[in-house]
Design a protein around this motif. Structure first.
Motif, short mmCIF file in Angstrom:
data_model
loop_
_atom_site.label_atom_id
_atom_site.label_comp_id
_atom_site.label_asym_id
_atom_site.label_seq_id
_atom_site.Cartn_x
_atom_site.Cartn_y
_atom_site.Cartn_z
N VAL A 152 -11.19 12.72 -11.86
CA VAL A 152 -10.89 12.43 -10.16
C VAL A 152 -9.17 13.45 -9.61
N GLU A 153 -8.82 12.97 -8.65
CA GLU A 153 -7.82 13.54 -8.05
C GLU A 153 -6.97 12.59 -7.56
N VAL A 154 -5.75 12.23 -7.31
CA VAL A 154 -4.84 11.24 -7.17
C VAL A 154 -3.56 12.01 -6.58
N HIS A 155 -3.15 12.10 -5.57
CA HIS A 155 -2.04 12.95 -4.90
C HIS A 155 -0.84 12.14 -5.15
N ALA A 156 -0.49 10.72 -5.18
CA ALA A 156 0.08 10.29 -5.10
C ALA A 156 -0.36 8.60 -5.08
N ILE A 157 0.71 8.16 -6.28
CA ILE A 157 0.97 6.96 -5.89
C ILE A 157 2.14 6.33 -5.91
N SER A 158 2.66 4.85 -5.48
CA SER A 158 3.73 5.04 -5.37
C SER A 158 4.10 3.42 -5.18
N VAL A 159 4.83 2.97 -5.22
CA VAL A 159 5.10 1.49 -5.22
C VAL A 159 6.37 1.17 -3.65
N THR A 160 5.59 0.74 -2.87
CA THR A 160 6.08 0.31 -2.02
C THR A 160 7.19 -1.46 -1.40
N GLY A 161 6.77 -1.72 -2.54
CA GLY A 161 7.18 -3.16 -2.46
C GLY A 161 5.95 -3.96 -3.22
N ARG A 162 7.20 -4.76 -3.69
CA ARG A 162 7.27 -5.91 -5.22
C ARG A 162 7.95 -7.49 -4.89
N GLN A 163 7.22 -8.63 -4.82
CA GLN A 163 7.23 -9.30 -5.04
C GLN A 163 6.63 -9.99 -6.01
N GLN A 164 7.42 -11.22 -7.41
CA GLN A 164 7.39 -11.60 -8.59
C GLN A 164 6.34 -10.35 -9.05
#
Length: 315
Positions: free
Chosen positions: A152-164
């Motif tokens: 498969v192709e993943v063009h982008a993956i990023s963290v946009t928020g973090r809580q505990q």
């Protein structure tokens, strides 16, 4: 309850699927509201998931496969520390582990292998078929399943928020990618496991800034303003084809194409072209070979011979 009198209806509905029902259940509810004779959806969203589910009615079902293969974007909430048999919050917990201290460097190191062309193992509870039967049907019977791997192709993956112990991820990917699998594999890379707690599909090309309608909004429109207001929510078939090369024919060419004839012209080779008539209406899909020969692949039959509008920009 009175029997629904279904009607011929062509168009695309950008549905905001609610949580808790399958894509097919959402389709059938919308189809009954619109009284559409024929309908199909463009790729399943899990019952847990919400967001954009393009529905195709009538002749628009002929382009559902094109939309199914389009690039898509999601927001996902990943819970670290627990894996489930479905890779999401609807499943039974298989294993719980302590969540280690994870700094930005470690998080990026775990995300990096999930980008680009990757090999991915599908969830065992998925609609992917094996031996002609969905994997989820086998899993519900308790059968031992070896879920297949595929590219498969993943063009982008990023963290946009973090809580505990929760991460919010933004994912842009190609057809066939399971966000649940991405989250599962991210959790394993971090050494603690993970599953999806919430998933929302944001857009599907070419509908990258979609105006979506909920089932409740559509029901209210039908009850308060009538069927004409409901029909105004539909996009024409042309809206789903804005990403494909366009080829224009004159009246004679359109007539010949409608008879299934091949045409030669000064056209660039393309596996899929959207063929338009002299009034701007889309006539169908075709293929142009290296010699400029256009072969009809799938033609549209409009209700009442309606020529249709000029091709709009995708919404």
């Amino acid at each position: 309850m009175s029997r629904i009198k279904f009607r011929r209806l062509d168009g695309i509905l950008l549905l905001d699927k609610p949580q808790g029902i399958s894509s097919n259940q959402a389709l059938q509810q919308a189809r009954r509201l619109f009284r559409a004779e024929k309908g199909g959806h463009t790729g399943s969203l899990d019952p847990l998931a919400t967001g954009l589910l393009p529905l195709c009615f009538g002749e628009a079902t002929k382009i559902a496969g094109l939309l199914l293969g389009s690039r898509k974007a999601y927001d996902a909430v990943a819970v670290l520390g627990a894996t489930t048999d479905t890779d999401d919050a609807d499943g039974a917990v298989l294993r719980q582990r302590a969540v280690p201290q994870i700094d930005d460097v470690a998080l990026e190191a775990a995300l990096a292998p999930l980008r680009g062309r990757i090999r991915q193992r599908a969830p065992i509870y998925s609609a992917l078929k094996q031996g002609g039967e969905p994997l989820y049907a086998k899993a519900r019977r308790g059968e031992a399943i070896e879920a297949p791997e595929r590219e498969v192709e993943v063009h982008a993956i990023s963290v946009t928020g973090r809580q505990q112990d929760r991460l919010t991820l933004r994912v842009e990917c190609g057809s066939g990618t399971y966000v649940r699998s991405l989250v599962r594999d991210l959790g394993e890379a971090l050494g603690c496991g993970a599953h999806v707690a919430a998933l929302r599909r944001l857009w599907v090309e070419p509908f990258v800034s979609p105006r979506m309608f909920t089932l409740e909004q559509l029901q209210t429109l039908a009850e308060q303003e009538g069927e004409a207001a409901l029909d105004a929510c539909l996009l024409p078939i042309e809206a789903g084809l804005s990403g494909y090369p366009q080829l224009r024919l004159d009246e004679e060419g359109a007539r010949r194409l409608g008879m299934g004839q091949r045409l030669r012209g000064p056209w660039a080779a393309a596996d899929t072209v959207a063929v338009y008539g002299p009034l701007g209406q889309v006539l169908g899909l075709g293929r142009v070979d290296e010699g400029g020969l256009l072969s009809p692949q799938r033609l549209f039959v409009r209700a009442g011979g309606d020529a249709g509008p000029e091709p709009p920009a995708a919404q």
